[in-house]
Design an enzyme around this catalytic site. Structure first.
Site, PDB file in Angstrom:
ATOM      1  N   ASP A  90       0.665  -1.137   0.048  1.00  0.00           N
ATOM      2  CA  ASP A  90      -0.031  -0.114   0.234  1.00  0.00           C
ATOM      3  C   ASP A  90       0.734   1.182  -0.139  1.00  0.00           C
ATOM      4  OD1 ASP A  90      -2.872  -0.868  -0.068  1.00  0.00           O
ATOM      5  OD2 ASP A  90      -2.430  -1.646   1.958  1.00  0.00           O
TER       6      ASP A  90
ATOM      7  N   ASP B 225      -7.146  -3.788  -5.391  1.00  0.00           N
ATOM      8  CA  ASP B 225      -6.696  -2.492  -4.815  1.00  0.00           C
ATOM      9  C   ASP B 225      -5.468  -2.210  -5.206  1.00  0.00           C
ATOM     10  OD1 ASP B 225      -8.234  -4.138  -3.353  1.00  0.00           O
ATOM     11  OD2 ASP B 225      -8.034  -2.943  -1.512  1.00  0.00           O
TER      12      ASP B 225
HETATM   13  N1  GLY Z   1      -7.251  -1.324   0.391  1.00  0.00           N
HETATM   14  C1  GLY Z   1      -8.107  -1.605   1.309  1.00  0.00           C
HETATM   15  C2  GLY Z   1      -9.485  -1.318   0.963  1.00  0.00           C
HETATM   16  O1  GLY Z   1     -10.069  -0.733  -0.011  1.00  0.00           O
HETATM   17  O2  GLY Z   1     -10.320  -1.532   1.991  1.00  0.00           O
END
Ligand code: GLY
Length: 389
Positions: A108, A172
């Site tokens: 992330d 994501d």
């Molecule tokens: N990246 C995690 C979410 O969208 O909750």
């Protein structure tokens, strides 16, 4: 002919005025709300504001995936009004994330650093920010596996270890590619670009169903490079369409088209947009339920964050779409979402919500966390969509 022309001109001017009013009204509101949030969050530094639980502000540490959104919202407030107050707050909160440039414990870092340092560099050209972005891109690339052609999202530990995955990649992750495109442009090093394109291609081939909805998690076998499982982590079921995941995919492929000009990424973004916009489960205010296939629709929580991300993605897709008719439909859909989010049904009462802008988002229902709550990323993409439209 002449009266018709003046009538049309007047309508156009009224439409532009309405558009400006919505942006101005929301940014004025955001400035007041964010000052309330700053008052409550500043004593909690080095933590950053995330959500509200039991009427209490919840903050997060810099290594959590949501750490970059609050600094990012501060940059958007500065970009909108050019008030130095917001610049100095944005710089202060962005600087907290500096150690993240060397962190590669999950994927992330693209979210975290592109929203904070990436916006900061785009707006101020601060050369120190450039180095941080490039170092972060190098850290992210440590998670790339050439055999699979993808960046690994999560390590196999904690709750992820119980799922039997070997190399989980979540939709994501498409959002982290903008950092790699950025680093490639900043350095001239095409390896960042090549990794981003490879990851997008592998995702396009493995995450999507024939109707252009996507799986949340695809697990790969590092020995063969092939997909082992198609699962969910935050959606209702493996075969369901988790609303925020669809929005991440739309946004990610839009960025990939913008950065590469590759037709296949444009088509993918258009097809995902069609899945969302034509979905029979979308309510009339266009704020989706947390999963398009949630079992008790219409008695399911909405996800304002998915709506805000979708609006921002559509605004950006409209700006680069070669098809004027499609571009108009993306813009119109995004505007309708933004009008809904700006209404009392979703936007907080002035002074309430601990200073967050939006209500009614969903973090993760399967994990029982942040259900029907404000979320810092809903606010971030709401401001981004308003600014970019
Ligand atoms: N990246 C995690 C979410 O969208 O909750």
């Amino acid at each position: 002919m002449r009266p018709v022309f003046y009538c049309l001109l007047a309508l156009l001017l009224m439409a532009c005025q309405g558009k400006q009013d919505l942006v101005k009204e929301n940014f004025d509101f955001a400035a007041k709300q964010t000052k309330i949030l700053l008052d409550e969050a500043t004593p909690k530094i080095p933590l950053l504001p995330r959500t509200v639980k039991n009427d209490t502000l919840v903050c997060t540490d810099i290594y959590d995936w949501v750490s970059g959104f609050f600094p990012g919202s501060l940059w958007y407030l500065y970009e909108y009004g050019k008030d130095d107050f917001w610049k100095s707050e944005a710089e202060k909160w962005t600087a907290l994330l500096e150690p993240v440039q060397y962190f590669y414990g999950h994927h992330d870092v693209g979210f975290m650093m592109q929203c904070s340092y990436g916006n900061g560099y785009r707006i101020t050209q601060n050369p120190a920010y450039k180095d941080v972005l490039v170092n972060t891109a190098k850290s992210l690339c440590k998670r790339y596996n050439a055999k699979i052609g993808s960046i690994q999202s999560w390590d196999i530990k904690g709750w992820q270890a119980q799922r039997g995955w070997m190399f989980p990649v979540i939709i994501d992750n498409m959002m982290n590619l903008e950092l790699l495109f950025n680093a490639s442009e900043l350095t001239g090093d095409t390896s960042f670009y090549n990794i981003a394109v490879s990851h997008a291609d592998v995702t396009l081939n493995n995450h999507y169903r024939p109707d252009y909805s996507c799986y949340h998690v695809v697990d790969y076998d590092p020995a063969t490079g092939l997909a082992r499982n198609h699962h969910t982590a935050q959606g209702y079921a493996h075969e369901s369409a988790w609303a925020r995941g669809q929005a991440w995919g739309l946004y990610g492929f839009t960025v990939c088209y913008r950065e590469t000009g590759y037709e296949r990424f444009l088509k993918q973004a258009e097809n995902i947009a069609a899945f969302i916009m034509n979905n029979p489960k979308i309510p009339t205010d266009l704020i989706p339920y947390w999963d398009y296939d949630a079992p008790n629709i219409p008695n399911e929580p909405r996800d304002a964050s998915a709506a805000a991300i979708t609006a921002s993605a559509l605004v950006q897709l409209a700006a680069i779409s070669p098809d004027a008719k499609k571009a108009d439909s993306y813009r119109a859909y995004a505007n309708k979402i933004l009008e809904s989010l700006s209404s009392p049904a979703y936007r907080a009462e002035p002074g309430a919500n601990h200073g967050f802008l939006l209500r009614h988002s969903v973090g993760s229902i399967p994990h029982g966390s942040e259900v029907d709550a404000p979320l810092n990323y809903a606010d971030y993409y709401f401001l981004e969509a308003l600014l970019k439209r």
